[in-house]
Design a protein around this motif. Structure first.
Motif, PDB file in Angstrom:
ATOM      1  N   ARG A   1       0.722  -1.163  -0.117  1.00 23.22           N
ATOM      2  CA  ARG A   1      -0.091  -0.079  -0.040  1.00 23.22           C
ATOM      3  C   ARG A   1       0.952   1.444   0.160  1.00 23.22           C
ATOM      4  O   ARG A   1       1.960   1.118   0.662  1.00 23.22           O
ATOM      5  CB  ARG A   1      -0.927   0.013   1.286  1.00 23.22           C
ATOM      6  CG  ARG A   1      -2.087  -0.968   1.047  1.00 23.22           C
ATOM      7  CD  ARG A   1      -2.768  -1.343   2.205  1.00 23.22           C
ATOM      8  NE  ARG A   1      -3.002   0.091   3.207  1.00 23.22           N
ATOM      9  CZ  ARG A   1      -3.775  -0.120   4.225  1.00 23.22           C
ATOM     10  NH1 ARG A   1      -4.450  -0.813   4.540  1.00 23.22           N
ATOM     11  NH2 ARG A   1      -3.958   1.139   4.979  1.00 23.22           N
ATOM     12  N   SER A   2       0.407   2.575  -0.765  1.00 22.47           N
ATOM     13  CA  SER A   2       1.405   3.418  -0.775  1.00 22.47           C
ATOM     14  C   SER A   2       1.708   4.209   0.416  1.00 22.47           C
ATOM     15  O   SER A   2       2.653   4.775   0.491  1.00 22.47           O
ATOM     16  CB  SER A   2       0.550   4.467  -1.849  1.00 22.47           C
ATOM     17  OG  SER A   2      -0.806   4.957  -0.966  1.00 22.47           O
ATOM     18  N   GLY A   3       0.735   4.036   1.388  1.00 25.57           N
ATOM     19  CA  GLY A   3       0.788   4.620   2.682  1.00 25.57           C
ATOM     20  C   GLY A   3       2.205   3.997   3.371  1.00 25.57           C
ATOM     21  O   GLY A   3       2.755   4.456   4.406  1.00 25.57           O
ATOM     22  N   TRP A   4       2.604   2.823   3.138  1.00 23.98           N
ATOM     23  CA  TRP A   4       3.753   2.001   3.864  1.00 23.98           C
ATOM     24  C   TRP A   4       5.124   2.542   3.328  1.00 23.98           C
ATOM     25  O   TRP A   4       5.881   2.076   3.957  1.00 23.98           O
ATOM     26  CB  TRP A   4       3.433   0.645   3.912  1.00 23.98           C
ATOM     27  CG  TRP A   4       4.468   0.027   4.623  1.00 23.98           C
ATOM     28  CD1 TRP A   4       5.375  -0.903   4.218  1.00 23.98           C
ATOM     29  CD2 TRP A   4       4.884   0.016   5.970  1.00 23.98           C
ATOM     30  NE1 TRP A   4       6.315  -1.363   5.070  1.00 23.98           N
ATOM     31  CE2 TRP A   4       5.927  -0.641   6.093  1.00 23.98           C
ATOM     32  CE3 TRP A   4       4.589   0.997   7.052  1.00 23.98           C
ATOM     33  CZ2 TRP A   4       6.471  -0.649   7.374  1.00 23.98           C
ATOM     34  CZ3 TRP A   4       5.136   1.090   8.044  1.00 23.98           C
ATOM     35  CH2 TRP A   4       6.029   0.129   8.398  1.00 23.98           C
ATOM     36  N   ALA A   5       5.143   3.170   2.174  1.00 28.17           N
ATOM     37  CA  ALA A   5       6.631   3.301   1.559  1.00 28.17           C
ATOM     38  C   ALA A   5       7.175   3.936   2.530  1.00 28.17           C
ATOM     39  O   ALA A   5       8.496   3.955   2.876  1.00 28.17           O
ATOM     40  CB  ALA A   5       6.394   4.013   0.429  1.00 28.17           C
ATOM     41  N   GLY A   6       6.802   5.171   2.978  1.00 30.97           N
ATOM     42  CA  GLY A   6       7.622   6.184   4.106  1.00 30.97           C
ATOM     43  C   GLY A   6       8.058   5.240   5.459  1.00 30.97           C
ATOM     44  O   GLY A   6       9.039   5.209   5.668  1.00 30.97           O
ATOM     45  N   GLY A   7       6.819   4.424   5.902  1.00 33.89           N
ATOM     46  CA  GLY A   7       7.256   3.646   6.807  1.00 33.89           C
ATOM     47  C   GLY A   7       8.412   2.486   6.804  1.00 33.89           C
ATOM     48  O   GLY A   7       9.080   2.189   7.589  1.00 33.89           O
ATOM     49  N   ALA A   8       8.605   2.201   5.675  1.00 30.67           N
ATOM     50  CA  ALA A   8       9.472   1.045   5.405  1.00 30.67           C
ATOM     51  C   ALA A   8      10.944   1.790   5.200  1.00 30.67           C
ATOM     52  O   ALA A   8      11.709   1.156   5.904  1.00 30.67           O
ATOM     53  CB  ALA A   8       9.238   0.622   3.929  1.00 30.67           C
ATOM     54  N   ARG A   9      10.949   2.774   4.683  1.00 34.20           N
ATOM     55  CA  ARG A   9      12.129   3.614   4.915  1.00 34.20           C
ATOM     56  C   ARG A   9      12.531   3.936   6.244  1.00 34.20           C
ATOM     57  O   ARG A   9      13.975   3.952   6.863  1.00 34.20           O
ATOM     58  CB  ARG A   9      11.988   5.033   4.116  1.00 34.20           C
ATOM     59  CG  ARG A   9      12.271   4.850   2.712  1.00 34.20           C
ATOM     60  CD  ARG A   9      12.399   6.217   1.957  1.00 34.20           C
ATOM     61  NE  ARG A   9      11.642   7.614   2.532  1.00 34.20           N
ATOM     62  CZ  ARG A   9      10.324   7.487   1.754  1.00 34.20           C
ATOM     63  NH1 ARG A   9       9.892   6.708   0.819  1.00 34.20           N
ATOM     64  NH2 ARG A   9       9.827   8.691   2.360  1.00 34.20           N
ATOM     65  N   LEU A  10      11.474   4.250   7.131  1.00 43.39           N
ATOM     66  CA  LEU A  10      11.780   4.383   8.589  1.00 43.39           C
ATOM     67  C   LEU A  10      12.248   3.332   9.311  1.00 43.39           C
ATOM     68  O   LEU A  10      13.243   3.252  10.157  1.00 43.39           O
ATOM     69  CB  LEU A  10      10.671   4.919   9.181  1.00 43.39           C
ATOM     70  CG  LEU A  10      10.752   5.049  10.646  1.00 43.39           C
ATOM     71  CD1 LEU A  10      10.160   6.520  11.030  1.00 43.39           C
ATOM     72  CD2 LEU A  10       9.915   4.161  11.383  1.00 43.39           C
TER      73      LEU A  10
END
Length: 132
Positions: free
Chosen positions: A29-38
Motif C-alpha cells: 500500500r502506498s502509505g507504507w513506503a515512508g514507513g518502510a524507509r523508517l
C-alpha cells in the motif's frame, strides 16, 4: 510527553503498523513506503547494538507484544538522544510516513497510537451517533 519520546512512540507505531501489514500482505500500500524507509533506517542505526537489534526484531515478530514495543521505544529514544542528526532524520521520516497515510482520507488506529499525542484537523460528524 517530551518531543523525543513522542517521535519514538510514533516511530514504534509505524514499525508495528508495518509488521501487521506485512503479515496481512498489505505492505504494498502506498502509505507504507515512508514507513518502510523508517524501519530500514532504524535497522541501520541499530546495527551492532544487540539489545536494540533484538528489540526491533521482537516487535517485527510480535507486533502485539506491549513489552516489546516499550523496549523498542526506549531503545529508539536513547539512540535519538545520542545522535541529533538521527533524531532529526527520525522526525522527518515519521512526518513523511504519517503524511503519506493521510492521503487516503482521515483514519485513526487507536491500537497503534495508544499513548501518543495525535494532532488532526477538523472532524465533522453527521447523522445519528450513539456512544456508550
Amino acid at each position: 510527553m517530551d518531543p523525543v519520546t513522542a517521535v519514538a512512540a510514533a516511530g514504534v507505531a509505524l514499525v508495528v503498523k508495518g509488521a501487521l501489514e506485512s503479515a496481512g500482505q498489505e505492505a504494498g500500500r502506498s502509505g507504507w513506503a515512508g514507513g518502510a524507509r523508517l524501519v530500514e533506517r532504524i535497522r541501520t542505526r541499530f546495527r551492532g547494538h544487540s539489545d536494540a537489534e533484538d528489540a526491533l526484531e521482537r516487535v517485527a515478530g510480535a507486533p502485539d507484544d506491549e513489552s516489546a514495543r516499550q523496549t523498542l521505544e526506549r531503545q529508539l529514544a536513547a539512540h535519538m538522544l545520542l545522535d541529533s542528526a538521527f533524531e532529526a532524520e527520525m522526525r522527518r521520516l515519521v512526518d513523511e510516513a504519517v503524511a503519506a497515510q493521510g492521503r487516503g482520507g482521515a483514519q485513526i488506529s487507536a491500537a497503534l497510537i495508544k499513548n501518543a499525542q495525535v494532532f488532526n484537523g477538523k472532524v465533522e460528524v453527521r447523522g445519528d451517533w450513539t456512544t456508550s
